[in-house]
Design a protein around this motif. Structure first.
Motif: not given
Length: 543
Positions: A161, A190, A192
């Motif tokens: 991220s 995930q 970001t």
């Protein structure tokens, strides 16, 4: 790499669950040395799709993970024991921290009820977690087995991220064998990444369009945005200066300036600019002021784009700071630029390239010619360097053929012994294509045993040893500063014979002009080999 969610109802040991979660997050290989404090983490590894590569030293595991990460852009993973395993890996973690390389170090630690008590357990440290935190972006001690999925998810989110670097997870020995039930559906982490707003990017685009002599600086954080930055540079007519970790961007392009911003000619280009755009670069001393002369120019109009707010706040002062990934920022700026801005960037870039080469000594240019010979002979090769004179020359000027094809430990943390294990990790990452390990006689002795690791897996690493009978760079520095040289002439083995002792072919070049043929012969083999270039025994070396 994307992966499908894991759906499972079975109870697993923490070690088994760890393997599944690593595979879910795209891990294809781990580098590690098993010990009694980690064997439970190996449960299930042999039956998994994850490959295991064994170094000769835990520092090598960390450097292998680093080399793998640099060529793939994905996190490298090292698995080490508690105590000395972790402390041996700290040097590699520090190099990764300095160079913004994503590696995940998973270590053991002694059982939960012993932590902090100093009971004299095997491999005990007073506070291993606190030690790791000094270099890790994120460090966690897994005290509750049920927290494993969340901890792994956070680790990979951190790795993907922001500004990359090392992440550490330690698992107590009594937790490793504990049972844990993974949730019915477990998804990959995930990432970001920050993105600048349109108004900010429009303002940067307007300033770029108005500039008549713009220059772009690119660091390692810019390499994933090569196409977008190339389009931006062409649109505004900006020469692109690449630091060591960005070398290979814009390869062969008229706007490319593959030279160090520590050099006078490159600094003159930057000083003359009426706008400087800096993408993904720390702007640290080892790239911008490697001679510590304080000569890098103050920039009145600097637009700095970085994924890390801390870096933006650290200086230098800017006309504009943009918190964003390089690709998103460059792409966003392109949307606001007219099509007909380009000026005389190609002419300025060519002048800077020519002036840079004239500035270098004849010896440095000869060493750069050696690097050029390597790339011309083996165009698809990746060169992984250590701290040695040929690498220093290449860091000043190197026309690498593509991003990720030139990197080394001579900047940032500057660890000796980096190149042999990192080159092994790199060749694993590139799927077995040949990799050059460019290392000095001093540096290779820090990790000479990793030749055996390359032999174990038939890694096509060509160990190219630059032998000047000691730490010549340090000896010269001592002499230049009126210090009687001491400690700069360590003895060395016969490197070709050392290679043969590990079962790989080794040879010393009689003439430098034989290098291309020796490289071709080595690349044709299956597995590693060693070539030594000796400053006094190899004919044709410029001194």
């Amino acid at each position: 790499m994307s992966a499908e969610p894991v759906v499972t109802e079975k109870a697993l040991t923490v070690g088994e669950a760890l393997v599944e979660l690593l595979a879910l997050n795209g891990v294809e290989v781990v580098f590690g040395i098993p010990g009694v404090h980690t064997v439970e983490l190996y449960r299930g590894l042999a039956a998994s799709p994850i490959r295991h590569v064994t170094p000769r030293h835990e520092q090598g595991a960390g450097f292998m993970a680093d080399g793998y990460a640099r060529v793939t852009g994905r996190p490298g993973v090292a698995l080490v024991i508690t105590g000395p395993g972790l402390t041996n890996t700290l040097t590699a973690m520090a190099q990764a921290r300095q160079d913004s390389i994503p590696i995940l170090v998973i270590s053991g630690v002694n059982r939960r009820d012993s932590l902090g008590h100093g009971r004299g357990l095997l491999h005990e440290l007073p506070d291993q977690h606190a030690l790791a935190k000094t270099v890790a972006l994120y460090s966690h001690t897994l005290l509750n087995p049920a927290d494993l999925p969340a901890v792994i998810e956070r680790a990979f989110a951190v790795l993907g991220s922001g500004r990359p670097g090392p992440v550490h997870i330690e698992i107590p020995t009594d937790v490793m064998a504990a049972k844990v039930s993974l949730p019915a559906t477990v998804r990959p982490a995930q990432a970001t990444r920050p993105r600048a707003d349109a108004e900010t990017l429009q303002k940067a685009a307007i300033l770029s369009a108005e500039a008549r002599r713009p220059v772009i600086l690119c660091g390692g954080g810019a390499i994933t945005a090569e196409a977008e930055i190339r389009d931006l540079a062409e649109r505004i007519g900006a020469p692109v200066v690449t630091t060591v970790n960005a070398r290979g961007m814009m390869a062969g392009h008229p706007l490319n300036v593959p030279a160090s911003p520590s050099l006078k000619a490159v600094r003159a280009l930057i000083r003359d600019a009426d706008l400087v755009l800096a993408f993904g670069t720390e702007m640290g001393q080892t790239d911008y002021d490697m001679y510590a002369d304080g000569g890098f120019p103050l920039l009145d109009k600097l637009i700095r784009i970085d994924i890390d707010a801390t870096q933006l706040a650290a200086g230098p002062q800017t006309a504009m700071s943009i918190l964003s990934g390089a690709r998103a920022a460059a792409l966003g700026m392109l949307g606001f630029l007219p099509d007909d801005v380009a000026g005389d960037g190609a002419r300025r870039a060519e002048a800077a390239r020519k002036a840079t080469l004239k500035e270098l000594t004849a010896k440095m240019r000869a060493e750069i010619d050696i690097i050029d010979t390597i790339y011309k002979t083996l165009p698809e090769v990746t060169i992984v360097g250590d701290s040695t004179q040929v690498v220093y020359a290449g860091n000043l000027f190197c026309n690498a053929p593509r991003p990720r094809s030139w990197f080394n430990s001579a900047t940032g943390f500057g660890a000796l012994g980096y190149a042999p294990p990192a080159a092994i990790g790199a060749t694993v990452g590139v799927g077995g294509a040949p990799v050059i390990c460019l290392v000095g006689d001093g540096g290779i002795q820090f990790s000479l045993a990793e030749i055996g690791s390359a032999a174990d897996i038939s890694a096509p690493v060509i160990f190219l040893v630059w032998n000047n009978d000691g730490y010549q760079e340090i000896e010269t520095y001592m002499i230049d500063n009126g210090i009687v040289p001491e400690g700069v002439r360590p003895g060395a083995p016969d490197f070709p014979k050392a290679a043969e002792a590990y079962g790989i072919p080794g040879k010393r070049l009689a003439r430098l002009e034989d290098l291309a043929a020796a490289l071709t012969e080595a690349a044709a083999r299956k597995g590693p080999s060693l070539i030594e270039i000796h400053e006094t025994l190899t004919a044709g070396i410029k001194r």
